[in-house]
Design an enzyme around this catalytic site. Structure first.
Site, PDB file in Angstrom:
ATOM      1  N   ARG A 286     -29.557   1.730  -4.016  1.00  0.00           N
ATOM      2  CA  ARG A 286     -28.289   1.017  -4.166  1.00  0.00           C
ATOM      3  C   ARG A 286     -28.351  -0.324  -3.428  1.00  0.00           C
ATOM      4  NH1 ARG A 286     -27.902   4.323  -7.321  1.00  0.00           N
ATOM      5  NH2 ARG A 286     -26.292   5.877  -7.728  1.00  0.00           N
TER       6      ARG A 286
ATOM      7  N   ASP B  33       0.856  -1.202   0.000  1.00  0.00           N
ATOM      8  CA  ASP B  33       0.000   0.000   0.000  1.00  0.00           C
ATOM      9  C   ASP B  33       0.884   1.243   0.000  1.00  0.00           C
ATOM     10  OD1 ASP B  33      -3.249   0.109   1.136  1.00  0.00           O
ATOM     11  OD2 ASP B  33      -2.127   1.986   0.878  1.00  0.00           O
TER      12      ASP B  33
ATOM     13  N   PHE C  14     -20.949  -3.998  -5.765  1.00  0.00           N
ATOM     14  CA  PHE C  14     -21.907  -2.909  -5.677  1.00  0.00           C
ATOM     15  C   PHE C  14     -21.458  -2.030  -4.501  1.00  0.00           C
ATOM     16  CE2 PHE C  14     -25.091  -3.801  -9.004  1.00  0.00           C
ATOM     17  CZ  PHE C  14     -24.387  -4.824  -9.601  1.00  0.00           C
TER      18      PHE C  14
ATOM     19  N   ASN D 144      -3.393   5.834 -12.364  1.00  0.00           N
ATOM     20  CA  ASN D 144      -3.344   5.026 -11.129  1.00  0.00           C
ATOM     21  C   ASN D 144      -4.083   3.697 -11.255  1.00  0.00           C
ATOM     22  OD1 ASN D 144      -1.836   6.975  -9.938  1.00  0.00           O
ATOM     23  ND2 ASN D 144      -3.497   7.872  -8.749  1.00  0.00           N
TER      24      ASN D 144
ATOM     25  N   GLY E 167     -24.004  12.161 -12.664  1.00  0.00           N
ATOM     26  CA  GLY E 167     -23.429  10.836 -12.926  1.00  0.00           C
ATOM     27  C   GLY E 167     -24.042   9.723 -12.104  1.00  0.00           C
ATOM     28  N   ASP E 168     -24.948  10.037 -11.164  1.00  0.00           N
ATOM     29  CA  ASP E 168     -25.543   8.990 -10.322  1.00  0.00           C
ATOM     30  C   ASP E 168     -26.689   8.284 -11.054  1.00  0.00           C
ATOM     31  OD1 ASP E 168     -24.035   9.113  -8.048  1.00  0.00           O
ATOM     32  OD2 ASP E 168     -25.465  10.321  -6.895  1.00  0.00           O
TER      33      ASP E 168
ATOM     34  N   TYR F  70     -13.799   6.266 -14.034  1.00  0.00           N
ATOM     35  CA  TYR F  70     -13.517   5.237 -13.018  1.00  0.00           C
ATOM     36  C   TYR F  70     -13.920   3.855 -13.543  1.00  0.00           C
ATOM     37  CZ  TYR F  70     -14.317   2.301  -8.954  1.00  0.00           C
ATOM     38  OH  TYR F  70     -14.330   1.243  -8.085  1.00  0.00           O
TER      39      TYR F  70
ATOM     40  N   ILE G  67     -29.464  14.859   0.905  1.00  0.00           N
ATOM     41  CA  ILE G  67     -29.975  13.805   0.007  1.00  0.00           C
ATOM     42  C   ILE G  67     -29.813  14.302  -1.430  1.00  0.00           C
ATOM     43  CG2 ILE G  67     -31.998  12.456  -0.653  1.00  0.00           C
ATOM     44  CD1 ILE G  67     -33.073  12.848   2.194  1.00  0.00           C
TER      45      ILE G  67
ATOM     46  N   THR H  50     -15.950  -3.532 -10.489  1.00  0.00           N
ATOM     47  CA  THR H  50     -17.060  -2.733  -9.960  1.00  0.00           C
ATOM     48  C   THR H  50     -18.284  -2.786 -10.872  1.00  0.00           C
ATOM     49  OG1 THR H  50     -17.757  -0.434  -9.571  1.00  0.00           O
ATOM     50  CG2 THR H  50     -15.943  -0.734 -11.061  1.00  0.00           C
TER      51      THR H  50
HETATM   52  N1  UFG Z   1     -25.711  10.104  -1.426  1.00  0.00           N
HETATM   53  C1  UFG Z   1     -26.452  11.144  -0.881  1.00  0.00           C
HETATM   54  N2  UFG Z   1     -25.812  12.020  -0.051  1.00  0.00           N
HETATM   55  C2  UFG Z   1     -24.493  11.915   0.260  1.00  0.00           C
HETATM   56  C3  UFG Z   1     -23.744  10.837  -0.287  1.00  0.00           C
HETATM   57  C4  UFG Z   1     -24.395   9.949  -1.134  1.00  0.00           C
HETATM   58  O1  UFG Z   1     -27.648  11.292  -1.142  1.00  0.00           O
HETATM   59  O2  UFG Z   1     -23.960  12.755   1.001  1.00  0.00           O
HETATM   60  C5  UFG Z   1     -26.390   9.144  -2.305  1.00  0.00           C
HETATM   61  C6  UFG Z   1     -25.763   9.064  -3.675  1.00  0.00           C
HETATM   62  O3  UFG Z   1     -26.290  10.069  -4.513  1.00  0.00           O
HETATM   63  C7  UFG Z   1     -26.120   7.641  -4.106  1.00  0.00           C
HETATM   64  C8  UFG Z   1     -26.128   6.851  -2.783  1.00  0.00           C
HETATM   65  O4  UFG Z   1     -26.266   7.850  -1.766  1.00  0.00           O
HETATM   66  O5  UFG Z   1     -27.392   7.605  -4.656  1.00  0.00           O
HETATM   67  C9  UFG Z   1     -24.857   6.077  -2.544  1.00  0.00           C
HETATM   68  O6  UFG Z   1     -23.738   6.943  -2.750  1.00  0.00           O
HETATM   69  P1  UFG Z   1     -22.240   6.515  -2.426  1.00  0.00           P
HETATM   70  O7  UFG Z   1     -21.386   7.707  -2.746  1.00  0.00           O
HETATM   71  O8  UFG Z   1     -22.150   5.937  -1.067  1.00  0.00           O
HETATM   72  O9  UFG Z   1     -21.965   5.327  -3.432  1.00  0.00           O
HETATM   73  P2  UFG Z   1     -22.099   5.294  -5.030  1.00  0.00           P
HETATM   74  O10 UFG Z   1     -23.281   4.418  -5.318  1.00  0.00           O
HETATM   75  O11 UFG Z   1     -22.080   6.608  -5.654  1.00  0.00           O
HETATM   76  O12 UFG Z   1     -20.699   4.633  -5.423  1.00  0.00           O
HETATM   77  C10 UFG Z   1     -20.446   3.294  -5.254  1.00  0.00           C
HETATM   78  C11 UFG Z   1     -18.963   3.071  -4.991  1.00  0.00           C
HETATM   79  C12 UFG Z   1     -18.154   3.432  -6.205  1.00  0.00           C
HETATM   80  C13 UFG Z   1     -18.707   2.699  -7.381  1.00  0.00           C
HETATM   81  C14 UFG Z   1     -20.144   3.046  -7.567  1.00  0.00           C
HETATM   82  C15 UFG Z   1     -20.760   2.349  -8.743  1.00  0.00           C
HETATM   83  O13 UFG Z   1     -18.554   3.844  -3.899  1.00  0.00           O
HETATM   84  O14 UFG Z   1     -16.804   3.080  -6.012  1.00  0.00           O
HETATM   85  O15 UFG Z   1     -20.847   2.656  -6.412  1.00  0.00           O
HETATM   86  O16 UFG Z   1     -21.668   3.204  -9.337  1.00  0.00           O
HETATM   87  F1  UFG Z   1     -18.063   3.038  -8.517  1.00  0.00           F
END
Ligand code: UFG
Length: 330
Positions: A224, A35, A172, A95, A287-288, A144, A210, A120
């Site tokens: 999710r 690491d 996931f 990276n 991007g979500d 990513y 949210i 992923t």
């Molecule tokens: N969210 C909020 N508020 C916050 C943080 C997150 O509403 O402060 C929401 C996000 O919009 C999303 C959900 O909570 O809908 C989960 O968000 P995370 O950031 O915890 O996780 P992600 O789904 O965005 O990302 C995860 C992994 C990534 C991976 C991705 C695949 O962390 O490494 O799934 O899409 F690439």
């Protein structure tokens, strides 16, 4: 008694890497955590040697493989912020893509032919169907996911040409913490939903925002598939054993098959903690995708993998206990 196998775990001081090291040690392997500590923590390396190094240095990686007589590699080390990857793709290609090629180069030179590569669900992009099957088309929607898919494709071709043997779990939403409380999630900055909600419950943040309440989901917030980090570690261990027993190269999903909305996760933290979570409603995060849920049939069928901690409240409880234990006494 045969000598235990040394397994190089890149990113072994990180969140998923350290949980996997614990399980490897429990199964009789010696995890060698490699690491650069850009996100990992030396305190999280408890179950085997620590090698401080960077995958950009191919000579050092090759020497490490030889000196530690490594028999197999589990490769976690990567940058994993989707939003950052949109703004700074060169960081991700360097990276995640270039450094993974360095690792593969060193492995081929040192004749280490067994690899479990952390991939992923972001390699799928916007899904056509929910739950997402293991053979869903891969069309990443951000750098990513693109870099992770690039490495999946590289190992596929290296397998044919050089006899590399590989497994690529596509996970996931990694979540929760070691049920024994020895390690947990500690990112800086923290962007993941569950730890952010917990910090809001603990008063370390004013509120949780949210991101989007107008999705076409039952309560309007994004859905999710939260999968416990120990279950992810179990699957990596299972994949390693499977490859060492001669199993075919394999990519597969890791999730519980249960989707939870942002509001449901907030509700879970409130139940588990007994505290009210201050919240605000904001716009969508660019991007979500609205919903990402796994069909993890292949992991079940081939590896016999079943999540031990599929229940959201149990996942949140392990995370809550970890965060509470990290609170400094006044
Ligand atoms: N969210 C909020 N508020 C916050 C943080 C997150 O509403 O402060 C929401 C996000 O919009 C999303 C959900 O909570 O809908 C989960 O968000 P995370 O950031 O915890 O996780 P992600 O789904 O965005 O990302 C995860 C992994 C990534 C991976 C991705 C695949 O962390 O490494 O799934 O899409 F690439």
């Amino acid at each position: 008694m045969p000598k235990p196998m040394n397994v190089l775990v890149t990113g072994g001081a990180g969140y998923i890497g350290s949980h996997t090291c614990k399980l490897l040690a429990g199964a009789g392997y010696i995890p060698v955590a490699f690491d650069n500590l850009s996100f990992g923590h030396e305190w999280a390396v408890k179950w085997g040697p620590f090698v401080s190094g960077d995958l950009s240095d191919v000579d050092f990686v090759r020497n490490t493989l030889r000196e530690h007589e490594i028999g197999a590699v589990i490769h976690f080390a990567a940058n994993a912020y989707v939003g950052e990857s949109m703004e700074n793709p060169r960081k991700y290609f360097r990276n995640n893509a270039a450094n993974s090629l360095n690792l593969l180069e060193a492995m081929l030179d040192a004749e280490v032919k067994t690899l479990v590569f952390s991939s992923t669900c972001a390699t799928y992009g916007i899904p056509e169907t929910i739950p997402i099957p293991d053979d869903h088309p891969q069309r990443p929607a951000n750098p990513y996911g693109e870099t992770k898919l690039f490495v999946e494709r590289a190992i596929h071709w290296y397998a044919g040409a050089y006899g590399l043997r590989w497994a690529a779990p596509r996970y996931f939403n990694a979540s929760g913490a070691d049920p024994d409380g020895e390690i947990g999630e500690d990112h800086d900055p923290e962007t993941h939903l569950i730890p952010i909600i917990i910090e809001a419950a603990l008063g370390k943040r004013p509120h949780i925002e949210i991101f989007g309440t107008d999705y076409g989901t039952p309560d309007g917030t994004a859905v999710r598939d939260y999968v416990h980090v120990t279950d992810l570690g179990d699957a990596h261990l299972g994949a390693l054993n499977y490859l060492l027993e001669g199993g075919e190269n394999l990519a597969f999903n890791l999730g519980t098959g249960q989707g939870h909305s942002v509001r449901e996760v907030i509700g879970s933290v409130e139940r588990v903690s007994g505290r009210e979570v201050p919240r605000r409603e904001g716009p969508r995060r660019p991007g979500d995708p609205p919903s990402l849920v796994a069909d993890a049939r292949r992991a079940e069928a081939v590896l016999g993998w079943h999540p031990r901690f599929p229940d959201l409240d149990v996942i949140v409880e392990t995370a809550w206990r970890w965060h509470e234990s990290q609170e400094k006494p006044e």
